[in-house]
Design an enzyme around this catalytic site. Sequence first.
Site, PDB file in Angstrom:
ATOM      1  N   HIS A 129       0.867  -1.180   0.000  1.00  0.00           N
ATOM      2  CA  HIS A 129       0.000   0.000   0.000  1.00  0.00           C
ATOM      3  C   HIS A 129       0.907   1.235   0.000  1.00  0.00           C
ATOM      4  O   HIS A 129       1.908   1.280   0.718  1.00  0.00           O
ATOM      5  CB  HIS A 129      -0.916  -0.004   1.233  1.00  0.00           C
ATOM      6  CG  HIS A 129      -1.936   1.091   1.195  1.00  0.00           C
ATOM      7  ND1 HIS A 129      -1.635   2.393   1.544  1.00  0.00           N
ATOM      8  CD2 HIS A 129      -3.236   1.098   0.813  1.00  0.00           C
ATOM      9  CE1 HIS A 129      -2.719   3.142   1.389  1.00  0.00           C
ATOM     10  NE2 HIS A 129      -3.701   2.374   0.951  1.00  0.00           N
ATOM     11  N   GLU A 131       0.798   4.045   1.363  1.00  0.00           N
ATOM     12  CA  GLU A 131       1.098   4.652   2.673  1.00  0.00           C
ATOM     13  C   GLU A 131       2.208   3.876   3.387  1.00  0.00           C
ATOM     14  O   GLU A 131       3.082   4.464   4.037  1.00  0.00           O
ATOM     15  CB  GLU A 131      -0.175   4.698   3.542  1.00  0.00           C
ATOM     16  CG  GLU A 131       0.089   5.435   4.851  1.00  0.00           C
ATOM     17  CD  GLU A 131      -1.075   5.405   5.821  1.00  0.00           C
ATOM     18  OE1 GLU A 131      -2.238   5.456   5.380  1.00  0.00           O
ATOM     19  OE2 GLU A 131      -0.812   5.337   7.033  1.00  0.00           O
ATOM     20  N   SER A 229      -9.018   1.110  -2.294  1.00  0.00           N
ATOM     21  CA  SER A 229      -9.149   1.970  -1.120  1.00  0.00           C
ATOM     22  C   SER A 229      -9.108   1.117   0.147  1.00  0.00           C
ATOM     23  O   SER A 229     -10.039   0.352   0.425  1.00  0.00           O
ATOM     24  CB  SER A 229     -10.465   2.751  -1.197  1.00  0.00           C
ATOM     25  OG  SER A 229     -10.808   3.236   0.073  1.00  0.00           O
ATOM     26  N   SER A 230      -8.032   1.273   0.908  1.00  0.00           N
ATOM     27  CA  SER A 230      -7.848   0.452   2.114  1.00  0.00           C
ATOM     28  C   SER A 230      -8.988   0.678   3.101  1.00  0.00           C
ATOM     29  O   SER A 230      -9.595  -0.266   3.590  1.00  0.00           O
ATOM     30  CB  SER A 230      -6.506   0.812   2.762  1.00  0.00           C
ATOM     31  OG  SER A 230      -6.402   0.253   4.026  1.00  0.00           O
ATOM     32  N   ASN A 231      -9.320   1.943   3.361  1.00  0.00           N
ATOM     33  CA  ASN A 231     -10.333   2.179   4.402  1.00  0.00           C
ATOM     34  C   ASN A 231     -11.712   1.672   3.962  1.00  0.00           C
ATOM     35  O   ASN A 231     -12.495   1.210   4.778  1.00  0.00           O
ATOM     36  CB  ASN A 231     -10.330   3.651   4.842  1.00  0.00           C
ATOM     37  CG  ASN A 231     -11.064   4.540   3.897  1.00  0.00           C
ATOM     38  OD1 ASN A 231     -12.275   4.668   3.997  1.00  0.00           O
ATOM     39  ND2 ASN A 231     -10.357   5.134   2.944  1.00  0.00           N
ATOM     40  N   SER A 274     -12.527   8.155   0.745  1.00  0.00           N
ATOM     41  CA  SER A 274     -12.148   8.787  -0.528  1.00  0.00           C
ATOM     42  C   SER A 274     -13.310   8.829  -1.528  1.00  0.00           C
ATOM     43  O   SER A 274     -13.115   9.172  -2.692  1.00  0.00           O
ATOM     44  CB  SER A 274     -10.951   8.045  -1.129  1.00  0.00           C
ATOM     45  OG  SER A 274     -11.116   6.653  -1.002  1.00  0.00           O
TER      46      SER A 274
HETATM   47  S1  SF4 Z   1      -7.905  11.632   7.617  1.00  0.00           S
HETATM   48 FE1  SF4 Z   1      -8.319  10.613   5.628  1.00  0.00          FE
HETATM   49  S2  SF4 Z   1      -6.481  10.940   4.408  1.00  0.00           S
HETATM   50 FE2  SF4 Z   1      -5.960  11.359   6.551  1.00  0.00          FE
HETATM   51  S3  SF4 Z   1      -5.177   9.443   7.350  1.00  0.00           S
HETATM   52 FE3  SF4 Z   1      -7.366   9.457   7.760  1.00  0.00          FE
HETATM   53  S4  SF4 Z   1      -8.325   8.415   6.017  1.00  0.00           S
HETATM   54 FE4  SF4 Z   1      -6.228   8.968   5.407  1.00  0.00          FE
END
Ligand code: SF4
Length: 314
Positions: A129, A131, A229-231, A274
């Site tokens: 990923h 990140e 998208s991980s989340n 996202s």
């Molecule tokens: S606020 Fe949004 S962009 Fe920032 S770490 Fe969390 S999910 Fe990622």
Amino acid sequence: MSKGLKIFLASPRGFCAGVDRAIEIVEKALKKFGSPVYVRHEIVHNKYVVDNLKKKGAIFVEELHEIKDNSRPVVFSAHGVPKSVPKEAENKKMFYVDATCPLVTKVHRETERNNKNGYQIILIGHKGHPEVVGTMGQIPKENITLVETAEDAKNIKNENFNKPVAYVTQTTLSVDDTKEIIEILKKKFPNIKSPIKEDICYATTNRQNAVKHIAPLCEMFFVIGSENSSNSKRLVEVAKKAGCSKSQLINFDKRLPLDQIIKCNRIGLTSGASAPESLVQDFISEIKKHCDVSIEEFVTARENVTFKLPKSLN
Ligand code: SF4
């Protein structure tokens, strides 16, 4: 009269402060510098967002060497980059704007600080990923070990760690899975150093919490978000764990399983950090063509986080 269907709508859902900021950075850069503006990696993991920015003049690349005109600005995505990337841009005398979410930057600084203070770092996250690539790239690679699963944590050999140990995590992990991994690490390394403030961000935590409340009430659960998208993917897992086995990710260009939806009385709906709200509303409008929809919004938290834009865009 069409069949009744209740939609439990999760709140908070959708865009977080880091995503809002990253998109605004690209839009402001286009306004200030004209097109094209290059963007290294998808600015946020959502195809709809990326396609819209392409239409406005953004060009997406994976690496800086793909950029044809080094005199144009380049924006680094919200996921963060290894230290080698700004260095490469500087060597090439490129103008760059860093759209890394400040909450990811916090993890970068923490990793650097721990490394400087002599700790061996364990990063909990998903291999590959962006990140994770960015966080690992903050310090020499021999000083950081990636742990993806509870199994990985169990298999770590204490004898390979001959200095104090600290852990950091990706910001978009499952809160519950990460807790389990941390417990295993704490048993192995009783003095392991934890982050001062949780690395899993407020947006990830709040979206997962909202899903946990709703999923047990639903026959099907939908998360609007992209495959990468991980989340968003974590939200599907959370919904399944909370009791709704028929939970799935819905991309904006994917056909809805209407034949199954119209057989339900109650479905759940949310969107990843996202995914724009317009996609949630499109989903509801599509279902309204086939069912008599009533919506109940479950508000489990209120968010008022905002991040400043980089000064170079003022
Ligand atoms: S606020 Fe949004 S962009 Fe920032 S770490 Fe969390 S999910 Fe990622």
